[in-house]
Design an enzyme around this catalytic site. Structure first.
Site, PDB file in Angstrom:
ATOM      1  N   LYS A   1       0.720  -1.179  -0.068  1.00 40.94           N
ATOM      2  CA  LYS A   1       0.086   0.048  -0.084  1.00 40.94           C
ATOM      3  C   LYS A   1       0.997   1.285  -0.084  1.00 40.94           C
ATOM      4  O   LYS A   1       0.729   2.283  -0.788  1.00 40.94           O
ATOM      5  CB  LYS A   1      -0.907  -0.042   1.111  1.00 40.94           C
ATOM      6  CG  LYS A   1      -2.075  -1.056   1.077  1.00 40.94           C
ATOM      7  CD  LYS A   1      -2.909  -1.111   2.407  1.00 40.94           C
ATOM      8  CE  LYS A   1      -3.962  -2.277   2.264  1.00 40.94           C
ATOM      9  NZ  LYS A   1      -4.453  -2.742   3.422  1.00 40.94           N
TER      10      LYS A   1
ATOM     11  N   GLN B   1      -4.759  -1.327   9.796  1.00 36.24           N
ATOM     12  CA  GLN B   1      -4.798  -2.536   9.087  1.00 36.24           C
ATOM     13  C   GLN B   1      -5.326  -3.647  10.234  1.00 36.24           C
ATOM     14  O   GLN B   1      -4.968  -3.697  11.213  1.00 36.24           O
ATOM     15  CB  GLN B   1      -3.209  -3.026   8.854  1.00 36.24           C
ATOM     16  CG  GLN B   1      -3.042  -4.377   8.077  1.00 36.24           C
ATOM     17  CD  GLN B   1      -3.515  -4.321   6.790  1.00 36.24           C
ATOM     18  OE1 GLN B   1      -3.306  -3.550   5.830  1.00 36.24           O
ATOM     19  NE2 GLN B   1      -4.171  -5.446   6.241  1.00 36.24           N
TER      20      GLN B   1
ATOM     21  N   ASP C   1     -11.279   3.331   4.538  1.00 37.04           N
ATOM     22  CA  ASP C   1     -11.715   2.046   4.241  1.00 37.04           C
ATOM     23  C   ASP C   1     -13.193   1.805   4.035  1.00 37.04           C
ATOM     24  O   ASP C   1     -13.710   0.658   3.936  1.00 37.04           O
ATOM     25  CB  ASP C   1     -11.313   1.008   5.536  1.00 37.04           C
ATOM     26  CG  ASP C   1     -10.043   0.113   5.042  1.00 37.04           C
ATOM     27  OD1 ASP C   1      -9.977  -0.278   3.905  1.00 37.04           O
ATOM     28  OD2 ASP C   1      -9.354  -0.327   6.035  1.00 37.04           O
TER      29      ASP C   1
END
Ligand code: NAD
Length: 299
Positions: A54, A98, A121
């Site tokens: 990422k 994460q 997200d």
């Protein structure tokens, strides 16, 4: 094999090109460099690989990448303090924690501590509610990627029967809403669904998001259907001691019946990171009251 293979890697590369173009425009016109912060707690090797990938992609797209690695025994309070500091940081437009988090940390509490407009997200309850009620929201990346993949096979999804197998908050449920927004007739199936193969056979668009290797067989698929395989399952490979990735769909059989199908790997997976960077650009625009650059209009 008769099905069109929907190439997620190629599509993700095109999306990333558009993201770079959008970032370039924001820099040139507004002096704005979108910044994405990723927080990792613990040293799970798979999570480390994701976080590194990422970070690399973020930088390649011209954005600012910040990585925070916290030890596995970091407390919930320490993580919440990190999130709050990032909420306050004007150079950070997107925050991703994460998952999975270590067991001693309340995941929901952490996600809901992220400022909704920085929640790239799209897992915050406010963004889930906005999506559900048709308001402007940051939308979860994997479902967003699934819709773009389905559109590779069919321009217009209006009126199609969509069946999603899996009802998680991160894939199944938000994807149901997105496909409803595309005017599909949506069924969300799950572990308690009766006669699942019969339900699946109704689908013009069949999405498998379960986490069971090759569960969806060829005879679950309506001839010509578009099949999107979200599953990522690691199974033993033929070569001893090695493993390989397979999806939730029995690809070889399904490709004989489907009209179009995503492979694993190389389907949904690459789209997830691409959509994350797209969301980071959208978050930066929202926080600066700017419209989304034209390059991202259809993405
Ligand atoms: P989850 O475990 O949260 O949810 C799985 C869902 O499958 C549940 O809703 C459950 O009801 C359903 N289910 C379980 N067994 C079933 C059965 N026998 N029949 C029908 N339904 C059944 O999983 P998730 O987080 O939604 O992820 C699903 C899969 O997608 C996993 O393999 C995961 O690794 C993968 N995934 C991939 C990406 C990506 O970027 N490609 C992103 C997220 C998840």
């Amino acid at each position: 094999m008769s099905a069109q293979i929907i190439d997620g890697k190629a599509l993700a590369a095109r999306v990333l090109d558009k993201v770079s173009e959008a970032v370039e425009e924001l820099k040139r016109k507004h002096g704005l460099t979108p910044g994405l912060a990723v927080v990792l707690v613990g040293d799970d090797p798979a999570s480390r690989v994701y976080v590194r990938a990422k970070g690399r992609r973020t930088t390649e797209a011209g954005m600012k990448s910040l990585e925070y690695l916290m030890p596995a025994d970091a407390t919930e309070d320490e993580l919440l303090a990190r999130v709050r500091a990032l909420n306050e940081n004007p150079d950070v437009h997107g925050i991703l924690v994460q998952l999975p988090l270590p067991g001693h940390i309340d995941t929901e509490k952490v996600i809901n501590a992220i400022a909704p407009d920085k929640d790239v997200d799209g897992f915050h309850v406010i963004n889930a509610g906005r999506l559900m009620t048709g308001q402007k929201a940051l939308v979860p990346c994997t479902p967003r990627g699934c819709v773009l993949l389905a559109r590779q096979a069919r321009d217009d999804l209006t009126g199609l029967e969509a069946v999603i197998i899996g009802r998680s908050n991160i894939v199944g449920k938000p994807l149901g809403q997105l496909l409803l927004n595309e005017n599909c007739t949506v069924t969300i199936a799950h572990s308690r669904t009766r006669d699942l193969p019969d339900v699946a056979r109704r689908a013009d668009i069949l999405v498998a998001a379960v986490g069971r290797p090759r569960m969806v067989k060829a005879d679950w698929i309506k001839p010509g259907a578009t099949v999107i395989d979200v599953g990522i399952n690691r199974i033993p490979a033929e070569e001893e001691g090695k493993t390989r990735l397979v999806g939730d769909v029995d690809f070889a059989g399904a490709a004989e019946v489907a009209g179009a199908i995503t492979p694993v790997p190389g389907g949904v997976g690459p789209m997830t990171i691409a959509m994350l960077l797209r969301n980071a650009v959208e978050a930066a625009c929202m926080q600066n009251s700017l419209p989304l650059p034209k390059a991202l209009a259809d993405i």
